[in-house]
Design a protein around this motif. Sequence first.
Motif, PDB file in Angstrom:
ATOM      1  N   ASP A  43       0.846  -1.202   0.000  1.00  0.00           N
ATOM      2  CA  ASP A  43       0.000   0.000   0.000  1.00  0.00           C
ATOM      3  C   ASP A  43       0.880   1.249   0.000  1.00  0.00           C
ATOM      4  OD1 ASP A  43      -2.100   1.779   0.340  1.00  0.00           O
ATOM      5  OD2 ASP A  43      -2.183   1.471   2.505  1.00  0.00           O
ATOM      6  N   ILE A  44       0.933   1.963  -1.133  1.00  0.00           N
ATOM      7  CA  ILE A  44       1.792   3.146  -1.260  1.00  0.00           C
ATOM      8  C   ILE A  44       1.050   4.378  -0.778  1.00  0.00           C
ATOM      9  CG2 ILE A  44       3.155   4.554  -2.854  1.00  0.00           C
ATOM     10  CD1 ILE A  44       4.023   1.557  -2.438  1.00  0.00           C
ATOM     11  N   ARG A  45       1.654   5.087   0.172  1.00  0.00           N
ATOM     12  CA  ARG A  45       1.062   6.313   0.718  1.00  0.00           C
ATOM     13  C   ARG A  45       1.658   7.563   0.102  1.00  0.00           C
ATOM     14  NH1 ARG A  45      -2.046   4.982   5.378  1.00  0.00           N
ATOM     15  NH2 ARG A  45      -2.611   2.824   4.972  1.00  0.00           N
ATOM     16  N   SER A  46       2.974   7.536  -0.174  1.00  0.00           N
ATOM     17  CA  SER A  46       3.638   8.730  -0.680  1.00  0.00           C
ATOM     18  C   SER A  46       4.977   8.344  -1.291  1.00  0.00           C
ATOM     19  CB  SER A  46       3.857   9.712   0.475  1.00  0.00           C
ATOM     20  OG  SER A  46       4.507  10.869   0.039  1.00  0.00           O
ATOM     21  N   ILE A  47       5.411   9.104  -2.301  1.00  0.00           N
ATOM     22  CA  ILE A  47       6.761   8.954  -2.837  1.00  0.00           C
ATOM     23  C   ILE A  47       7.381  10.338  -2.941  1.00  0.00           C
ATOM     24  CG2 ILE A  47       6.250   6.841  -4.107  1.00  0.00           C
ATOM     25  CD1 ILE A  47       6.228   8.493  -6.663  1.00  0.00           C
ATOM     26  N   SER A  48       8.710  10.389  -2.819  1.00  0.00           N
ATOM     27  CA  SER A  48       9.403  11.676  -2.908  1.00  0.00           C
ATOM     28  C   SER A  48      10.832  11.444  -3.355  1.00  0.00           C
ATOM     29  CB  SER A  48       9.402  12.367  -1.544  1.00  0.00           C
ATOM     30  OG  SER A  48      10.076  13.608  -1.621  1.00  0.00           O
ATOM     31  N   GLY A  49      11.347  12.342  -4.167  1.00  0.00           N
ATOM     32  CA  GLY A  49      12.754  12.332  -4.515  1.00  0.00           C
ATOM     33  C   GLY A  49      13.536  13.114  -3.471  1.00  0.00           C
ATOM     34  N   ASP A  50      14.823  12.817  -3.360  1.00  0.00           N
ATOM     35  CA  ASP A  50      15.697  13.526  -2.425  1.00  0.00           C
ATOM     36  C   ASP A  50      16.400  14.652  -3.174  1.00  0.00           C
ATOM     37  OD1 ASP A  50      17.802  14.365  -0.720  1.00  0.00           O
ATOM     38  OD2 ASP A  50      17.865  12.394   0.221  1.00  0.00           O
ATOM     39  N   PRO A  51      16.178  15.909  -2.801  1.00  0.00           N
ATOM     40  CA  PRO A  51      16.805  17.015  -3.524  1.00  0.00           C
ATOM     41  C   PRO A  51      18.323  17.084  -3.338  1.00  0.00           C
ATOM     42  CG  PRO A  51      15.664  17.860  -1.607  1.00  0.00           C
ATOM     43  CD  PRO A  51      15.334  16.387  -1.702  1.00  0.00           C
ATOM     44  N   ARG A  52      18.852  16.353  -2.367  1.00  0.00           N
ATOM     45  CA  ARG A  52      20.288  16.391  -2.102  1.00  0.00           C
ATOM     46  C   ARG A  52      21.061  15.241  -2.728  1.00  0.00           C
ATOM     47  NH1 ARG A  52      19.539  15.867   3.902  1.00  0.00           N
ATOM     48  NH2 ARG A  52      17.863  14.700   2.993  1.00  0.00           N
ATOM     49  N   VAL A  53      20.356  14.139  -3.074  1.00  0.00           N
ATOM     50  CA  VAL A  53      21.019  12.953  -3.620  1.00  0.00           C
ATOM     51  C   VAL A  53      20.404  12.627  -4.971  1.00  0.00           C
ATOM     52  CG1 VAL A  53      21.572  10.519  -3.248  1.00  0.00           C
ATOM     53  CG2 VAL A  53      21.430  12.077  -1.284  1.00  0.00           C
ATOM     54  N   ILE A  57      14.982   7.925  -4.335  1.00  0.00           N
ATOM     55  CA  ILE A  57      13.532   7.958  -4.124  1.00  0.00           C
ATOM     56  C   ILE A  57      13.217   7.378  -2.750  1.00  0.00           C
ATOM     57  CG2 ILE A  57      13.217   5.741  -5.290  1.00  0.00           C
ATOM     58  CD1 ILE A  57      10.434   6.683  -6.162  1.00  0.00           C
ATOM     59  N   TYR A  58      12.253   7.994  -2.088  1.00  0.00           N
ATOM     60  CA  TYR A  58      11.718   7.486  -0.824  1.00  0.00           C
ATOM     61  C   TYR A  58      10.279   7.059  -1.081  1.00  0.00           C
ATOM     62  CZ  TYR A  58      15.685   9.831   1.317  1.00  0.00           C
ATOM     63  OH  TYR A  58      16.952  10.235   1.654  1.00  0.00           O
ATOM     64  N   VAL A  59       9.911   5.893  -0.564  1.00  0.00           N
ATOM     65  CA  VAL A  59       8.561   5.366  -0.726  1.00  0.00           C
ATOM     66  C   VAL A  59       7.994   5.094   0.665  1.00  0.00           C
ATOM     67  CG1 VAL A  59       7.155   3.514  -1.696  1.00  0.00           C
ATOM     68  CG2 VAL A  59       9.200   4.287  -2.920  1.00  0.00           C
ATOM     69  N   ALA A  60       6.922   5.806   1.021  1.00  0.00           N
ATOM     70  CA  ALA A  60       6.239   5.582   2.293  1.00  0.00           C
ATOM     71  C   ALA A  60       5.090   4.619   2.027  1.00  0.00           C
ATOM     72  CB  ALA A  60       5.705   6.893   2.852  1.00  0.00           C
ATOM     73  N   THR A  61       5.125   3.484   2.705  1.00  0.00           N
ATOM     74  CA  THR A  61       4.097   2.470   2.493  1.00  0.00           C
ATOM     75  C   THR A  61       3.229   2.353   3.732  1.00  0.00           C
ATOM     76  OG1 THR A  61       5.259   0.544   3.398  1.00  0.00           O
ATOM     77  CG2 THR A  61       5.798   1.184   1.138  1.00  0.00           C
ATOM     78  N   GLY A  62       2.041   1.835   3.547  1.00  0.00           N
ATOM     79  CA  GLY A  62       1.156   1.610   4.678  1.00  0.00           C
ATOM     80  C   GLY A  62       1.379   0.262   5.327  1.00  0.00           C
ATOM     81  N   ARG A  64       4.733  -1.667   4.798  1.00  0.00           N
ATOM     82  CA  ARG A  64       6.139  -2.092   4.876  1.00  0.00           C
ATOM     83  C   ARG A  64       7.075  -0.999   5.355  1.00  0.00           C
ATOM     84  NH1 ARG A  64       7.100  -6.650   0.556  1.00  0.00           N
ATOM     85  NH2 ARG A  64       4.992  -7.439   0.489  1.00  0.00           N
ATOM     86  N   GLY A  65       6.524   0.072   5.897  1.00  0.00           N
ATOM     87  CA  GLY A  65       7.360   1.152   6.401  1.00  0.00           C
ATOM     88  C   GLY A  65       7.891   2.035   5.291  1.00  0.00           C
ATOM     89  N   LEU A  66       9.023   2.657   5.543  1.00  0.00           N
ATOM     90  CA  LEU A  66       9.665   3.564   4.595  1.00  0.00           C
ATOM     91  C   LEU A  66      10.815   2.831   3.919  1.00  0.00           C
ATOM     92  CD1 LEU A  66       9.935   6.488   3.512  1.00  0.00           C
ATOM     93  CD2 LEU A  66      11.524   6.890   5.384  1.00  0.00           C
ATOM     94  N   VAL A  67      10.828   2.846   2.607  1.00  0.00           N
ATOM     95  CA  VAL A  67      11.932   2.257   1.854  1.00  0.00           C
ATOM     96  C   VAL A  67      12.511   3.332   0.943  1.00  0.00           C
ATOM     97  CG1 VAL A  67      11.060  -0.103   1.922  1.00  0.00           C
ATOM     98  CG2 VAL A  67      10.393   1.372   0.052  1.00  0.00           C
ATOM     99  N   TYR A  68      13.767   3.157   0.574  1.00  0.00           N
ATOM    100  CA  TYR A  68      14.364   4.101  -0.371  1.00  0.00           C
ATOM    101  C   TYR A  68      15.241   3.334  -1.339  1.00  0.00           C
ATOM    102  CZ  TYR A  68      19.018   4.073   1.746  1.00  0.00           C
ATOM    103  OH  TYR A  68      20.266   3.711   2.189  1.00  0.00           O
ATOM    104  N   GLY A  69      15.518   3.962  -2.451  1.00  0.00           N
ATOM    105  CA  GLY A  69      16.381   3.350  -3.448  1.00  0.00           C
ATOM    106  C   GLY A  69      17.228   4.394  -4.138  1.00  0.00           C
ATOM    107  N   ASP A  70      18.406   3.970  -4.556  1.00  0.00           N
ATOM    108  CA  ASP A  70      19.327   4.798  -5.312  1.00  0.00           C
ATOM    109  C   ASP A  70      19.492   4.211  -6.702  1.00  0.00           C
ATOM    110  OD1 ASP A  70      21.321   5.161  -2.376  1.00  0.00           O
ATOM    111  OD2 ASP A  70      19.976   6.637  -3.253  1.00  0.00           O
ATOM    112  N   ILE A  71      20.004   4.991  -7.621  1.00  0.00           N
ATOM    113  CA  ILE A  71      20.253   4.518  -8.972  1.00  0.00           C
ATOM    114  C   ILE A  71      21.391   3.510  -8.941  1.00  0.00           C
ATOM    115  CG2 ILE A  71      21.105   5.173 -11.256  1.00  0.00           C
ATOM    116  CD1 ILE A  71      19.679   7.817 -10.937  1.00  0.00           C
TER     117      ILE A  71
END
Length: 80
Positions: A43-53, A57-62, A64-71
Amino acid sequence: MEGSGLKTLFTSGTIQGEYGFYRSHDGGVNWIRINDDRHQYGDIRSISGDPRVFGRIYVATGTRGLVYGDIDEQEEGLIE
């Protein structure tokens, strides 16, 4: 792309019939799927890119918690 004047865009949804998380480096003209069928994240609640990296991407789920990924420079995709 890194060093470009354009911001990296992220979205989740269906593009050309395939649901996923996508990244664009050209203002939304072209989209690259950055997850695979094994990594849907519930269940995806929100996604956001990191302006510093670049490309993060950060993915807030309902569920599985918060996950992030890099290229992943070799595959240009999302890594955990």
